[in-house]
Design a protein around this motif. Structure first.
Motif, PDB file in Angstrom:
ATOM      1  N   THR A  67       0.826  -1.211   0.000  1.00 53.34           N
ATOM      2  CA  THR A  67       0.000   0.000   0.000  1.00 53.34           C
ATOM      3  C   THR A  67       0.858   1.257   0.000  1.00 53.34           C
ATOM      4  O   THR A  67       0.616   2.195  -0.770  1.00 53.34           O
ATOM      5  N   ILE A  68       1.882   1.285   0.831  1.00 53.61           N
ATOM      6  CA  ILE A  68       2.728   2.477   0.893  1.00 53.61           C
ATOM      7  C   ILE A  68       3.531   2.634  -0.393  1.00 53.61           C
ATOM      8  O   ILE A  68       3.722   3.740  -0.890  1.00 53.61           O
ATOM      9  N   GLU A  69       3.989   1.522  -0.940  1.00 57.75           N
ATOM     10  CA  GLU A  69       4.733   1.645  -2.197  1.00 57.75           C
ATOM     11  C   GLU A  69       3.848   2.239  -3.288  1.00 57.75           C
ATOM     12  O   GLU A  69       4.294   3.063  -4.080  1.00 57.75           O
ATOM     13  N   GLN A  70       2.596   1.851  -3.312  1.00 56.28           N
ATOM     14  CA  GLN A  70       1.715   2.312  -4.379  1.00 56.28           C
ATOM     15  C   GLN A  70       1.195   3.725  -4.161  1.00 56.28           C
ATOM     16  O   GLN A  70       1.118   4.521  -5.099  1.00 56.28           O
ATOM     17  N   ALA A 127      15.064  -0.710   3.057  1.00 54.44           N
ATOM     18  CA  ALA A 127      14.828  -2.156   3.069  1.00 54.44           C
ATOM     19  C   ALA A 127      13.376  -2.470   2.732  1.00 54.44           C
ATOM     20  O   ALA A 127      13.080  -3.495   2.102  1.00 54.44           O
ATOM     21  N   GLY A 128      12.471  -1.593   3.139  1.00 55.54           N
ATOM     22  CA  GLY A 128      11.061  -1.793   2.837  1.00 55.54           C
ATOM     23  C   GLY A 128      10.769  -1.629   1.358  1.00 55.54           C
ATOM     24  O   GLY A 128       9.956  -2.361   0.789  1.00 55.54           O
ATOM     25  N   VAL A 129      11.443  -0.669   0.745  1.00 59.87           N
ATOM     26  CA  VAL A 129      11.269  -0.469  -0.698  1.00 59.87           C
ATOM     27  C   VAL A 129      11.720  -1.704  -1.458  1.00 59.87           C
ATOM     28  O   VAL A 129      11.003  -2.219  -2.325  1.00 59.87           O
ATOM     29  N   ALA A 130      12.877  -2.187  -1.109  1.00 58.76           N
ATOM     30  CA  ALA A 130      13.420  -3.366  -1.799  1.00 58.76           C
ATOM     31  C   ALA A 130      12.524  -4.576  -1.609  1.00 58.76           C
ATOM     32  O   ALA A 130      12.204  -5.299  -2.561  1.00 58.76           O
ATOM     33  N   LEU A 131      12.108  -4.770  -0.363  1.00 54.60           N
ATOM     34  CA  LEU A 131      11.249  -5.922  -0.072  1.00 54.60           C
ATOM     35  C   LEU A 131       9.923  -5.816  -0.820  1.00 54.60           C
ATOM     36  O   LEU A 131       9.458  -6.788  -1.426  1.00 54.60           O
ATOM     37  N   SER A 132       9.343  -4.644  -0.811  1.00 56.15           N
ATOM     38  CA  SER A 132       8.053  -4.465  -1.459  1.00 56.15           C
ATOM     39  C   SER A 132       8.136  -4.754  -2.957  1.00 56.15           C
ATOM     40  O   SER A 132       7.234  -5.358  -3.542  1.00 56.15           O
ATOM     41  N   LYS A 133       9.230  -4.326  -3.557  1.00 51.87           N
ATOM     42  CA  LYS A 133       9.391  -4.611  -4.995  1.00 51.87           C
ATOM     43  C   LYS A 133       9.438  -6.106  -5.247  1.00 51.87           C
ATOM     44  O   LYS A 133       8.847  -6.617  -6.197  1.00 51.87           O
TER      45      LYS A 133
END
Lengths: 144, 144
Positions: free
Chosen positions: A48-51, A103-109
DNA sequence: CTCATCTCAGGTATACTGAGATGT
DNA sequence: CACATCTCAGTAAACCTGAGATGA
């Protein structure tokens, strides 16, 4: 049972069938997230945050389908794992926003393909030939 | 987004939309059961046994969508409230069956109208004009 | 003996509620 | 002052897992 008769069996109620479908679906997703050590709700938080960008706690709780007090503890854990961080909303300082840490960005991708595979599995296994109809009905429900 | 394009937004995935629908539905049911002091799972236990007769713990757990160990504790509580009781299955004495006590029978009967009103509310509020289509799709999924 | 069924126990995470702190 | 937003604390219930008891 004749034509037009409504079933009164619990296991033929739409409300029950949706609960059952949800159980099956979340079990599958949960399994796919096991190797990442993620829970379903954490998955939804990251995606959700990534989008949609940094989200206020209240809105995020609504979107990931948990109570605000529960989200507070979830975010506490994810902060300690360096997946997300809190920041103030300059426009309304009562609000606390949550943003993705590197780390959250990478994981989310990396979760995108998990999400795709999961959705494809649901389409093939649970609703073969009916995924589009299902989606249409559910999207009409979207903003009750 | 063009025709035929698949959305990759989490909030437009069928798996997420079902989770959201389920949340809304269970919140509504939970509210309707508040005056009886019942949880959604207890409601399902009572209705299932009334319809299908005494159930083995394992099968009951599957039907009410909880883990066997969780059901053990639920039934413990409901036994202490005199709603149900355990009995041995003479055909297979490994199994423990659960039956309705008199208070459970009476309560379950009174829950029929709650169930009807709840299902009607779901039909009208969430899926106006699409309840039949939704039910058909879900029933096809029933025995995966 | 192997497998199935159920119960139990320990640890973790969530739901719920109401209270408190902060800001509009 | 009323209201909104978030956090915190206490209680209850659920999940998960593996172990144990009983019986097929």
């Amino acid at each position: 049972m004749g034509i037009g008769m409504l079933s009164h069996r619990t296991d033929e109620r739409v409300s029950y069938l949706i609960a059952r479908a949800n159980r099956i679906i979340e079990d599958d997703l949960s399994l796919r997230l096991q190797s990442d050590g993620l829970a379903v709700e954490q998955f939804r938080i990251l995606r959700t945050i990534e989008q949609d960008g940094p989200q206020a706690m209240g809105e995020l709780a609504t979107k990931v389908l948990v109570e605000p007090a529960t989200l507070t503890k979830m975010i506490d854990r994810m902060v300690s794992e360096a997946l997300v961080f809190r920041l103030a909303d300059p426009k309304d300082r009562r609000k606390v926003k949550v943003a993705l840490a590197p780390a959250g960005v990478a994981l989310s991708k990396s979760l995108r393909e998990v999400a795709d595979a999961h959705e494809a599995h649901v389409a093939e296994t649970l609703f073969p030939g009916a995924m589009e109809a299902m989606k249409r009905i559910l999207l009409e429900m979207k903003d009750r």
